[in-house]
Design a protein around this motif. Structure first.
Motif, PDB file in Angstrom:
ATOM      1  N   LYS A  96       0.849  -1.187   0.000  1.00  0.00           N
ATOM      2  CA  LYS A  96       0.000   0.000   0.000  1.00  0.00           C
ATOM      3  C   LYS A  96       0.885   1.237   0.000  1.00  0.00           C
ATOM      4  N   ALA A  97       0.319   2.341  -0.425  1.00  0.00           N
ATOM      5  CA  ALA A  97       1.103   3.566  -0.565  1.00  0.00           C
ATOM      6  C   ALA A  97       0.210   4.770  -0.305  1.00  0.00           C
ATOM      7  N   CYS A  98       0.842   5.923  -0.145  1.00  0.00           N
ATOM      8  CA  CYS A  98       0.095   7.171  -0.024  1.00  0.00           C
ATOM      9  C   CYS A  98      -0.463   7.547  -1.397  1.00  0.00           C
ATOM     10  N   ASP A  99      -1.137   8.694  -1.483  1.00  0.00           N
ATOM     11  CA  ASP A  99      -1.668   9.121  -2.785  1.00  0.00           C
ATOM     12  C   ASP A  99      -0.691  10.018  -3.534  1.00  0.00           C
ATOM     13  N   PHE A 100       0.559  10.092  -3.026  1.00  0.00           N
ATOM     14  CA  PHE A 100       1.629  10.869  -3.665  1.00  0.00           C
ATOM     15  C   PHE A 100       1.172  12.312  -3.935  1.00  0.00           C
ATOM     16  N   CYS A 101       0.523  12.856  -2.849  1.00  0.00           N
ATOM     17  CA  CYS A 101       0.002  14.234  -2.920  1.00  0.00           C
ATOM     18  C   CYS A 101      -0.833  14.423  -4.194  1.00  0.00           C
ATOM     19  N   ASN A 102      -1.841  13.544  -4.279  1.00  0.00           N
ATOM     20  CA  ASN A 102      -2.759  13.579  -5.424  1.00  0.00           C
ATOM     21  C   ASN A 102      -1.990  13.416  -6.739  1.00  0.00           C
ATOM     22  N   MET A 103      -0.984  12.562  -6.684  1.00  0.00           N
ATOM     23  CA  MET A 103      -0.132  12.222  -7.829  1.00  0.00           C
ATOM     24  C   MET A 103       0.725  13.402  -8.325  1.00  0.00           C
ATOM     25  N   GLY A 127       8.497  -0.440   5.970  1.00  0.00           N
ATOM     26  CA  GLY A 127       8.173   0.911   5.534  1.00  0.00           C
ATOM     27  C   GLY A 127       9.249   1.477   4.627  1.00  0.00           C
ATOM     28  N   ILE A 128       8.805   2.167   3.580  1.00  0.00           N
ATOM     29  CA  ILE A 128       9.726   2.794   2.628  1.00  0.00           C
ATOM     30  C   ILE A 128       9.311   4.251   2.471  1.00  0.00           C
ATOM     31  N   VAL A 129      10.256   5.167   2.629  1.00  0.00           N
ATOM     32  CA  VAL A 129       9.976   6.601   2.489  1.00  0.00           C
ATOM     33  C   VAL A 129      10.918   7.174   1.431  1.00  0.00           C
ATOM     34  N   TYR A 130      10.339   7.761   0.381  1.00  0.00           N
ATOM     35  CA  TYR A 130      11.124   8.399  -0.669  1.00  0.00           C
ATOM     36  C   TYR A 130      11.478   9.808  -0.210  1.00  0.00           C
ATOM     37  N   ARG A 131      12.778  10.130  -0.198  1.00  0.00           N
ATOM     38  CA  ARG A 131      13.226  11.428   0.326  1.00  0.00           C
ATOM     39  C   ARG A 131      14.526  11.823  -0.356  1.00  0.00           C
ATOM     40  N   LYS A 132      14.534  13.012  -0.935  1.00  0.00           N
ATOM     41  CA  LYS A 132      15.750  13.574  -1.549  1.00  0.00           C
ATOM     42  C   LYS A 132      16.372  12.635  -2.576  1.00  0.00           C
ATOM     43  N   GLY A 133      15.534  12.025  -3.392  1.00  0.00           N
ATOM     44  CA  GLY A 133      16.026  11.191  -4.480  1.00  0.00           C
ATOM     45  C   GLY A 133      16.419   9.789  -4.101  1.00  0.00           C
ATOM     46  N   GLY A 134      16.284   9.425  -2.824  1.00  0.00           N
ATOM     47  CA  GLY A 134      16.605   8.067  -2.369  1.00  0.00           C
ATOM     48  C   GLY A 134      15.507   7.522  -1.489  1.00  0.00           C
ATOM     49  N   TYR A 135      15.704   6.297  -1.053  1.00  0.00           N
ATOM     50  CA  TYR A 135      14.673   5.625  -0.263  1.00  0.00           C
ATOM     51  C   TYR A 135      15.215   5.265   1.114  1.00  0.00           C
ATOM     52  N   ASP A 136      14.472   5.659   2.163  1.00  0.00           N
ATOM     53  CA  ASP A 136      14.798   5.245   3.534  1.00  0.00           C
ATOM     54  C   ASP A 136      13.997   3.987   3.846  1.00  0.00           C
ATOM     55  N   LEU A 137      14.615   3.030   4.533  1.00  0.00           N
ATOM     56  CA  LEU A 137      13.982   1.744   4.800  1.00  0.00           C
ATOM     57  C   LEU A 137      13.779   1.551   6.304  1.00  0.00           C
ATOM     58  N   PHE A 138      12.588   1.106   6.669  1.00  0.00           N
ATOM     59  CA  PHE A 138      12.222   0.875   8.073  1.00  0.00           C
ATOM     60  C   PHE A 138      11.687  -0.553   8.192  1.00  0.00           C
ATOM     61  N   ASN A 161       5.728   5.685   1.261  1.00  0.00           N
ATOM     62  CA  ASN A 161       5.334   7.091   1.269  1.00  0.00           C
ATOM     63  C   ASN A 161       6.192   7.854   0.265  1.00  0.00           C
ATOM     64  N   GLY A 162       5.567   8.765  -0.480  1.00  0.00           N
ATOM     65  CA  GLY A 162       6.227   9.420  -1.592  1.00  0.00           C
ATOM     66  C   GLY A 162       7.032  10.652  -1.255  1.00  0.00           C
ATOM     67  N   CYS A 163       7.084  11.050   0.027  1.00  0.00           N
ATOM     68  CA  CYS A 163       7.921  12.181   0.421  1.00  0.00           C
ATOM     69  C   CYS A 163       8.272  12.055   1.893  1.00  0.00           C
ATOM     70  N   GLY A 164       9.157  12.910   2.362  1.00  0.00           N
ATOM     71  CA  GLY A 164       9.653  12.823   3.733  1.00  0.00           C
ATOM     72  C   GLY A 164       8.616  13.122   4.793  1.00  0.00           C
ATOM     73  N   MET A 165       7.461  13.675   4.426  1.00  0.00           N
ATOM     74  CA  MET A 165       6.400  13.905   5.417  1.00  0.00           C
ATOM     75  C   MET A 165       5.859  12.585   5.959  1.00  0.00           C
TER      76      MET A 165
END
Length: 602
Positions: A463-470, A515-526, A500-504
């Motif tokens: 599942k994922a966020c809505d990427f700020c309405n794409m 959990g995967i968070v896309y931030r500053k061109g890379g992916y943080d992994l939890f 999640n599509g951004c650091g928020m």
């Protein structure tokens, strides 16, 4: 008593003081240490007199058993408490398992005494009337420790054999579909009007007793504190009480002061034509080569056997006209009844019409051999007794897309109809439950309307966020790739992979199993989040800035290792802690939480 100490595994009954046995009271009084689940300790606290108390929450049964053995080996008398009976889904078996792992022997190990108590099937039955007067079984619907496939087999067996059934642990906050599936299975074998009793918190302050039917039981509140008792084919409701006859009416006249059979006649074989002894006598008396009972053959043979086993009262619906009884042997009458009952295995009369939605016909009671074969085929296609099997699936418009089109909503409404249901879930999907004869055709229709169709249960869910309405869609390809490769795969336990599509990270990916968070061109992994329970915690950050061309391979490696090494029903966060290292990422214990004892007691 062994010098090592003593383990007292105590069942204290439903929870009120009046229904605890004297031996349980004495065992509590003589114990130096009381070990139990928080709620159970609170229930018996008025009976304690200064003993040391060790209390833990749910899912901590193993640690309680281990601590009890440890303290007993130090020479203490230790009470391990369970509600109901300690030997019925209680702590007795687990205590013995822990001892067995340590090589314990009765002659030189700690002494163990199991103190019996009143189990839920007994206490709840007493409040309902007398529903458990005949053969009965208990089945726990909790699949935390038992594979769901095993539970389904047990429900099927009990339903087909006409047992009175007591369901323990029928539903919890997260386990909601098990009771729905169980009802569906039971309705394939039993009249929808079969009496059902729902008892919540028997003999406690918030006791609730409801008498309902098999088809209406899910319209009432059912939770972890509820015991569900389902009657058999002869169970009836009288003046608000559920009663299952023991069978005395077969031999006795219950409103007569003088019985036709005298005491010395009542146990004779000829007074019990349904008994095994009577069957053996008939077999010996039958003419050789012509009068023996012959099992039905052809397409409806197996249907006849199941119908006879599952619905004993259906025999009464197939009455042989008196003219045909002249000169007939019991074996020939039985063979004729089996043949007539093989008309598709349907319920007789009004019960069949009520369940299948069709008007009863003469052929539903007696039919030709051709009609019987056709009926059996129809019964097989519909899952038995004219009732389609319940099909359950999750649907969503996309991994990140949260918007349903009007056509998609119209299709869901059409498919659900009056008999199905739609349930919105926090997992960004709608659960569709509907009686269905052709699941493949239904899935095809849903996919044609561009739905993602997902199985439910112990699978990997992406599942994922809505990427700020794409508007921030850089990570969409990764989410879609993970859905295609991992979505719906079998897992040791239901597992969420969230992106999640951004650091928020406003959709809470850091709280999920992975959990995967896309931030500053890379992916943080939890890894290893736990969303529920008193000790819920965020996932552990294990890596930052993973390049986009590496993140999917890393997640796939984690999933492969979990599938290979995870125990059945072991959640990912427990697996991560147990193995210590997953795909090169090391587990670290979360900081200990600070317990605050509020003055108000909350």
């Amino acid at each position: 008593m062994s010098p090592l100490g003593k383990l007292l595994v105590i069942g204290f009954g439903p929870g009120d003081m009046e229904h605890i046995t004297k031996r349980a009271l004495d065992a509590l009084a003589e114990s130096e240490v009381i070990i139990g689940y928080n709620t159970y300790v609170d229930l018996i606290r008025p009976l304690l007199n200064g003993q040391e108390i060790v209390r833990t929450g749910m899912t901590e049964e193993v640690s309680r058993a281990q601590e009890a053995v440890r303290q007993a080996e130090m020479g203490k008398k230790v009470a391990v408490i369970s509600s109901g009976d300690a030997g019925v889904y209680g702590m007795a078996g687990l205590v013995y398992e822990v001892l067995m792992q340590k090589g314990w022997r009765r002659e030189d190990g700690v002494e163990v005494e199991v103190v019996p108590g009143i189990s839920a099937i007994q206490s709840c039955a007493s409040l309902l009337g007398a529903p458990v007067m005949h053969d009965a079984c208990t089945i726990s619907l909790s699949d935390h420790l038992t594979p769901w496939e095993t539970i389904v087999k047990r429900v099927e067996a009990a339903a087909s054999a006409d047992f009175v059934i007591a369901l323990y642990n029928p539903r919890s906050g997260r386990r909601t579909r098990q009771i729905v599936e169980t009802q569906s299975i039971l309705l394939r074998y039993r009249d929808p009007q079969t009496p059902v009793g729902l008892v919540k918190s028997a003999y406690r302050e918030r006791q609730q007793v409801i008498v309902t039917t098999l088809e209406d039981m899910l319209n009432h509140d059912i939770g972890m504190l509820t015991t569900v008792i389902i009657g058999n084919s002869s169970t009836t409701v009288y003046d608000g009480l559920i009663v299952t006859p023991r069978g005395y009416q077969r031999k006795y006249t219950l409103d007569a002061t003088e019985q036709a059979l005298k005491p010395h006649q009542r146990l004779r074989t000829e007074a019990e034509p349904w008994s095994l002894g009577a069957q053996e006598d008939r077999a010996l008396d039958a003419p050789q080569g012509g009068g023996a009972l012959t099992a039905p053959t052809g397409p409806s043979a197996s249907g006849a056997a199941v119908a006879t086993q599952a619905r004993p009262q259906a025999m009464a619906a197939v009455q042989v006209p008196p003219a045909k009884q002249t000169g007939a042997t019991p074996a020939s009458l039985a063979a004729e009844a089996l043949g007539r009952l093989a008309v598709g295995g349907k319920l007789p009369g009004e019960a069949n019409a009520r369940w299948s939605g069709q008007a009863p016909t003469a052929q539903s009671a007696v039919g030709t051999a051709a009609g019987a074969g056709a009926g059996a085929a129809a019964a097989k296609a519909s899952g038995g007794f004219g009732k389609p099997a319940l099909f359950e699936v999750g649907v969503s418009p996309g991994v990140g897309n949260k918007k349903f089109t009007a056509r998609q909503m119209a299709l869901l409404a059409e498919v659900a109809g009056d008999d199905g249901e739609l349930e919105y879930t926090p997992d960004h999907q709608i659960v569709l439950r509907v009686p269905c004869l052709d699941p493949e055709e239904l899935v095809g229709r849903l996919r044609d309307e561009r739905f993602i169709v997902m199985p439910l249960g112990d699978v990997f869910k992406v599942k994922a966020c809505d990427f700020c309405n794409m508007e921030k869609d850089d990570a969409v390809p990764v989410a879609e790739h993970l859905q295609v490769v991992l979505g719906g795969l079998q897992a040791p336990k239901e597992t969420s992979i969230a992106l999640n599509g951004c650091g928020m990270a406003c959709y809470g990916a850091v709280l999920e199993d992975i959990g995967i968070v896309y931030r500053k061109g890379g992916y943080d992994l939890f890894l290893g989040g736990k969303k529920f329970g008193r000790n819920a915690h965020a996932a552990q950050p294990v890596a930052e800035g993973i390049p986009g061309d590496q993140i999917t391979d890393i997640v796939e490696n984690i999933i492969a290792e979990y599938k290979e090494k995870g125990h059945p029903n072991e959640r990912f966060h427990k697996f991560f802690k147990r193995v210590g290292i997953v795909a090169g990422f090391r587990h670290e214990d979360a900081p200990a939480t600070v317990e605050v004892n509020a003055v108000c007691g909350d």
